[in-house]
Design a protein around this motif. Structure first.
Motif, PDB file in Angstrom:
ATOM      1  N   ARG A 161     -32.364 100.229  39.073  1.00  0.00           N
ATOM      2  CA  ARG A 161     -32.031 100.414  40.485  1.00  0.00           C
ATOM      3  C   ARG A 161     -30.609 100.942  40.673  1.00  0.00           C
ATOM      4  O   ARG A 161     -30.064 100.889  41.777  1.00  0.00           O
ATOM      5  CB  ARG A 161     -32.214  99.097  41.243  1.00  0.00           C
TER       6      ARG A 161
ATOM      7  N   GLY B  86     -42.065  98.016  40.386  1.00  0.00           N
ATOM      8  CA  GLY B  86     -41.857  97.669  41.784  1.00  0.00           C
ATOM      9  C   GLY B  86     -40.777  96.608  41.898  1.00  0.00           C
ATOM     10  O   GLY B  86     -39.933  96.465  41.015  1.00  0.00           O
ATOM     11  N   TYR B  87     -40.817  95.835  42.978  1.00  0.00           N
ATOM     12  CA  TYR B  87     -39.697  94.927  43.269  1.00  0.00           C
ATOM     13  C   TYR B  87     -39.384  93.983  42.110  1.00  0.00           C
ATOM     14  O   TYR B  87     -38.227  93.771  41.763  1.00  0.00           O
ATOM     15  CB  TYR B  87     -39.984  94.104  44.533  1.00  0.00           C
ATOM     16  N   TRP B  88     -40.377  93.386  41.487  1.00  0.00           N
ATOM     17  CA  TRP B  88     -40.127  92.343  40.492  1.00  0.00           C
ATOM     18  C   TRP B  88     -39.878  92.899  39.091  1.00  0.00           C
ATOM     19  O   TRP B  88     -39.437  92.158  38.217  1.00  0.00           O
ATOM     20  CB  TRP B  88     -41.292  91.348  40.471  1.00  0.00           C
TER      21      TRP B  88
ATOM     22  N   LYS C 143     -37.878  99.675  38.570  1.00  0.00           N
ATOM     23  CA  LYS C 143     -38.131 100.417  39.804  1.00  0.00           C
ATOM     24  C   LYS C 143     -39.348 101.316  39.649  1.00  0.00           C
ATOM     25  O   LYS C 143     -40.191 101.411  40.548  1.00  0.00           O
ATOM     26  CB  LYS C 143     -36.898 101.239  40.164  1.00  0.00           C
TER      27      LYS C 143
ATOM     28  N   GLU D  39     -31.319  92.326  46.950  1.00  0.00           N
ATOM     29  CA  GLU D  39     -32.103  93.292  46.182  1.00  0.00           C
ATOM     30  C   GLU D  39     -32.766  92.702  44.951  1.00  0.00           C
ATOM     31  O   GLU D  39     -33.764  93.240  44.468  1.00  0.00           O
ATOM     32  CB  GLU D  39     -31.209  94.465  45.754  1.00  0.00           C
TER      33      GLU D  39
ATOM     34  N   ARG E  79     -34.377  95.161  35.864  1.00  0.00           N
ATOM     35  CA  ARG E  79     -34.430  95.306  37.317  1.00  0.00           C
ATOM     36  C   ARG E  79     -33.130  95.894  37.857  1.00  0.00           C
ATOM     37  O   ARG E  79     -33.145  96.756  38.747  1.00  0.00           O
ATOM     38  CB  ARG E  79     -34.719  93.953  37.977  1.00  0.00           C
TER      39      ARG E  79
END
Length: 312
Positions: A220, A282-284, A287, A197, A216
């Motif tokens: 999440r 987003g992913y990097w 969220k 993840e 990050r």
């Protein structure tokens, strides 16, 4: 089933790598359950021989200059093979006895309380005497792990162009954990979800890796903790002994490579800022913007205010 630990190590011209691996094995209650993934980047002609370690996989890098922490750490993720736990450390660590049992026990106890715990902090320092012998390190020290907090020296933060982190001793009393809201790059322990993840960002170099990682994780659903028992010690690189593993302290003239790195560093710090103020989600990054705002509240830092006046 015997649960395994994947140990991620990124090593750049690292003189203490073999010592770190041996310490992890020697101090482990179950050395047969340890699996090492090592990113070896040695451009100083001192490549260590790791052939004697059976449960170790490595990637050798051949490049004349430093690449930065996240890109080097990313290489170790390619070596992960579905082990039960993921431990990220630096390549200059010394462990306490039965560290693996203590760490897994604390983690599983946290998981009974929180859905997605992470154990991460700045650990205690060991150093070297002038003759090369080890000082300060105390196995079975009885110490607890420090807790992380944002550095409140705004001018120092701005001079570094990203949020800096402090650690402090905490009186755990009858509680075995303390939640905080930041991470350390040199000590992170989680279950296997971390390996899939939260991949390291190959576009980041130095500076800001740790606060972005905390963003990050927290946005999440992960929660970050210190625990009331020391697990591992980190080498104090500022103890007066030469410990040159970076072009900034390198006697070689790297010329255009050095200039190229400086340009990449500027882009990396700009990327960190964009993550922190929500320009990139987003992913990097975070969220989403909503979770980033909630994270700022628990951290006690407004990143838009923090970055005011920083030119990136």
């Amino acid at each position: 089933m015997k649960k395994t630990i994947f140990i991620s190590i990124a090593a750049y011209n690292e003189p203490d790598l073999i010592q770190t691996i041996k310490s992890a094995l020697d101090m482990s209650a179950h050395p047969d359950r340890l699996r090492f993934g090592v990113s070896c980047h040695y451009n100083d002609n001192n490549i260590p021989d790791l052939s004697g370690f059976s449960n170790l996989k490595k990637i050798n890098l051949d490049y004349p200059a430093q690449l930065g922490c996240p890109p080097s750490r990313l290489n170790t993720f390619y070596l992960y093979d579905d082990e039960d736990y993921f431990l990220q450390i630096d390549a200059h660590m010394l462990f306490e006895e039965n560290w693996d049992e203590d760490l897994i026990s604390a983690y599983e106890s946290l998981k009974n309380i929180f859905e997605k715990p992470v154990i991460s902090t700045y650990v205690h320092w060991w150093s070297r005497n002038e003759d090369g012998s080890i000082k300060n390190y105390k196995n079975n020290s009885g110490l607890t792990m420090p807790v992380l907090t944002p550095c409140n020296n705004l001018e120092y933060n701005k001079s570094q162009s990203h949020l800096m982190i402090n650690s402090y001793s905490y009186d755990y009393q009858d509680q075995f954990y303390k939640e905080h809201f930041l991470t350390s790059g040199h000590f992170i322990f989680c279950d296997k979800s971390f390996a899939t993840e939260i991949l390291p960002d190959q576009l980041m170099l130095f500076g800001g890796e740790e606060p972005v990682l905390a963003i990050r994780l927290w946005t999440r659903g992960y929660r970050i903790f210190s625990i009331n028992k020391a697990i591992v010690w980190h080498r104090n690189k500022f103890d007066g002994n030469k410990y040159n593993r970076d072009w900034r302290f390198d006697d070689r003239n790297l010329g255009e490579l050095q200039n190229h790195y400086l340009r990449k560093m500027g882009k990396s710090l700009k990327r960190v800022k964009d993550f922190c103020i929500g320009n990139i989600t987003g992913y990097w990054g975070a969220k989403d913007l909503e979770s980033l705002v909630e994270y700022e509240k628990v951290l006690g830092v407004n990143f838009n205010d923090f970055y005011e006046g920083i030119g990136y």
